[in-house]
Design a protein around this motif. Structure first.
Motif, short mmCIF file in Angstrom:
data_model
loop_
_atom_site.label_atom_id
_atom_site.label_comp_id
_atom_site.label_asym_id
_atom_site.label_seq_id
_atom_site.Cartn_x
_atom_site.Cartn_y
_atom_site.Cartn_z
N GLU A 41 -10.15 55.97 22.12
CA GLU A 41 -9.56 56.98 23.00
C GLU A 41 -8.68 57.96 22.59
O GLU A 41 -8.92 59.18 22.88
CB GLU A 41 -9.13 56.06 24.25
CG GLU A 41 -10.21 55.45 25.04
CD GLU A 41 -9.62 54.77 26.33
OE1 GLU A 41 -10.33 54.21 26.96
OE2 GLU A 41 -8.34 54.52 26.39
N SER A 56 -15.55 55.14 30.53
CA SER A 56 -14.66 54.02 29.66
C SER A 56 -14.78 52.77 30.30
O SER A 56 -15.19 52.55 31.53
CB SER A 56 -13.22 54.52 29.53
OG SER A 56 -12.54 53.81 28.40
N ARG A 75 -6.67 57.59 30.76
CA ARG A 75 -7.00 59.10 30.80
C ARG A 75 -5.69 59.98 30.12
O ARG A 75 -6.08 60.84 29.56
CB ARG A 75 -6.35 59.52 32.16
CG ARG A 75 -7.58 59.09 33.31
CD ARG A 75 -7.38 59.52 34.76
NE ARG A 75 -6.20 59.72 35.17
CZ ARG A 75 -5.61 58.97 36.21
NH1 ARG A 75 -6.36 58.43 37.15
NH2 ARG A 75 -4.16 59.24 36.51
N LEU A 83 -12.15 59.96 34.87
CA LEU A 83 -13.23 59.42 34.19
C LEU A 83 -14.63 59.50 35.25
O LEU A 83 -14.47 59.69 36.19
CB LEU A 83 -13.22 57.76 34.09
CG LEU A 83 -11.96 57.52 32.95
CD1 LEU A 83 -12.06 55.93 32.83
CD2 LEU A 83 -12.54 58.00 31.65
#
Length: 84
Positions: A41, A56, A75, A83
């Motif tokens: 990420e 995710s 995030r 998302l």
């Protein structure tokens, strides 16, 4: 540094950016990742995924971190507001 046959280590940021550019050129619009995928990420956030719909996944709710906090962290790592 994961993958049973990985002998080359982490993919350089410049290559991740090139992969994402190739994805855009081919019409790929969704990126799938997870907080459990090491630093994926963070790397995707640095490379820039704002032009993609990002999916995710999260760890089961534990006493350490609830779903809301996992979402906020993802995030932040991905440098996106939501998302898909």
């Amino acid at each position: 540094h994961y993958g049973i046959s990985n002998t080359h280590g982490k993919t350089p940021l410049s290559e991740v950016q090139a992969i994402l550019m190739a994805c855009k050129e081919q019409g790929i619009t969704v990126i799938d990742t997870a907080s459990a995928y090491g630093e994926a990420e963070q790397v995707l956030g640095e490379a820039g995924v704002r032009d993609f719909q990002v999916v995710s996944k999260f760890m089961p709710n534990t006493n350490e971190e609830d779903l809301e906090h996992q979402l906020a962290r993802s995030r932040e790592n991905l440098k996106i507001t939501h998302l898909y």
